[in-house]
Design an enzyme around this catalytic site. Structure first.
Site, PDB file in Angstrom:
ATOM      1  CD  GLN A   1       3.256   5.777   2.798  1.00 31.50           C
ATOM      2  OE1 GLN A   1       2.422   5.371   2.179  1.00 31.50           O
ATOM      3  NE2 GLN A   1       4.558   5.441   3.216  1.00 31.50           N
TER       4      GLN A   1
ATOM      5  N   GLY B   1       0.789  -1.320  -0.128  1.00 30.56           N
ATOM      6  CA  GLY B   1       0.217  -0.075  -0.011  1.00 30.56           C
ATOM      7  C   GLY B   1       0.883   1.355   0.006  1.00 30.56           C
TER       8      GLY B   1
ATOM      9  CG  HIS C   1      -0.073   0.928   7.644  1.00 27.22           C
ATOM     10  ND1 HIS C   1       0.993   0.625   8.089  1.00 27.22           N
ATOM     11  CD2 HIS C   1       0.616   1.858   6.639  1.00 27.22           C
ATOM     12  CE1 HIS C   1       2.237   1.210   7.876  1.00 27.22           C
ATOM     13  NE2 HIS C   1       2.062   1.946   7.116  1.00 27.22           N
ATOM     14  CD  GLU C   2      -1.024   2.350   2.811  1.00 27.52           C
ATOM     15  OE1 GLU C   2      -0.549   3.403   3.050  1.00 27.52           O
ATOM     16  OE2 GLU C   2       0.066   1.454   3.220  1.00 27.52           O
TER      17      GLU C   2
ATOM     18  CG  HIS D   1       0.604   6.662   5.677  1.00 23.65           C
ATOM     19  ND1 HIS D   1       1.591   7.345   6.441  1.00 23.65           N
ATOM     20  CD2 HIS D   1       0.652   5.606   5.331  1.00 23.65           C
ATOM     21  CE1 HIS D   1       2.411   6.104   6.495  1.00 23.65           C
ATOM     22  NE2 HIS D   1       2.197   5.255   5.871  1.00 23.65           N
TER      23      HIS D   1
ATOM     24  CB  CYS E   1       5.782   2.210   7.336  1.00 27.32           C
ATOM     25  SG  CYS E   1       5.112   3.872   6.455  1.00 27.32           S
ATOM     26  CG  LEU E   2       6.910   1.244   1.115  1.00 25.77           C
ATOM     27  CD1 LEU E   2       6.206   1.802  -0.420  1.00 25.77           C
ATOM     28  CD2 LEU E   2       7.994   0.363   0.944  1.00 25.77           C
TER      29      LEU E   2
END
Ligand code: ZN
Length: 171
Positions: free
Chosen positions: A46, A41, A136-137, A140, A94-95
Site C-alpha cells: 500500500q 492495518g 485483509h492485510e 494485500h 481500505c486505505l
C-alpha cells in the site's frame, strides 16, 4: 488502487534483511502512515513496497482495539490457516480504496504464523475482528483487495451512505 504493486504478489523477506536499517525504517514509516490515516492495518504494497510485511493496531486474541499508546503488531511473511469452516460477513474499508465500505466474508477463526520485526516467531490464534484485519492485510501481500472477496457488490457503499444507512455501532 490502480498501482500495479497492489496487484502483485509481494516477496518473502529473509530474517537477515530485518537487520538492515532501511527495513526497520520502512516498518516505522508503515506504522506512522497507518496512524496518520487512522487505519487499523497497513500492508507494505500500500506504500508501494513489494515485501511481505503488514502492521496492525490489534491484539490478535482480543476484540478490543489497542490503546492509543500501544505498539502496533508487525507481521512478516504471515501464513494463515483457517480454523473451522465458519465464515462471517462484516464491513471492511481500505486505505487504498478511499471512501468505500463493503461487506466481506472472512474466516471467523484463524491461526497465523509470522516473524516479528526482529525475526522472532509469532504463532497465534485469532478470531472475529482482529482475524478479519489479519486476513485483509495478508490478502494485500498476494495482490488481493477486499472488493475481490465480496460475494456481491450490493452492499458496496460510499462512506457517507454507509454512515447514513448501514452503520450501527462500529466507526
Ligand atoms: Zn486494505
Amino acid at each position: 488502487m490502480g498501482h500495479p504493486v497492489l496487484r502483485t504478489r509481494a516477496r518473502e523477506l529473509e530474517r537477515a534483511e530485518l537487520k538492515q536499517p532501511s527495513m526497520q525504517k520502512l516498518i516505522d514509516d508503515m506504522i506512522d502512515t497507518m496512524h496518520e490515516y487512522h487505519g487499523v492495518g497497513l500492508a507494505a504494497p500500500q506504500i508501494h513496497e513489494g515485501v511481505r510485511i503488514f502492521v496492525a493496531a490489534i491484539a490478535p486474541q482480543d476484540e478490543e482495539p489497542l490503546a492509543p499508546g500501544d505498539e502496533p503488531m508487525v507481521f512478516i511473511n504471515p501464513v494463515i490457516t483457517p480454523l473451522g469452516i465458519d465464515l462471517v460477513d462484516d464491513w471492511e474499508g481500505c486505505l487504498s480504496i478511499p471512501d468505500l465500505r463493503g461487506r466481506v466474508p472472512r474466516a471467523r477463526e484463524i491461526q497465523v504464523t509470522a516473524m516479528d520485526r526482529h525475526g522472532g516467531k509469532i504463532d497465534v490464534t485469532s478470531h472475529d475482528f482482529p482475524a478479519r484485519v489479519i486476513q485483509h492485510e495478508t490478502d494485500h501481500l498476494d495482490g488481493v483487495l477486499f472488493l475481490d472477496r465480496m460475494r456481491t457488490f450490493e452492499t458496496l457503499s460510499f462512506l457517507e451512505e454507509y454512515a447514513r444507512y448501514w452503520s450501527k455501532d462500529r466507526d
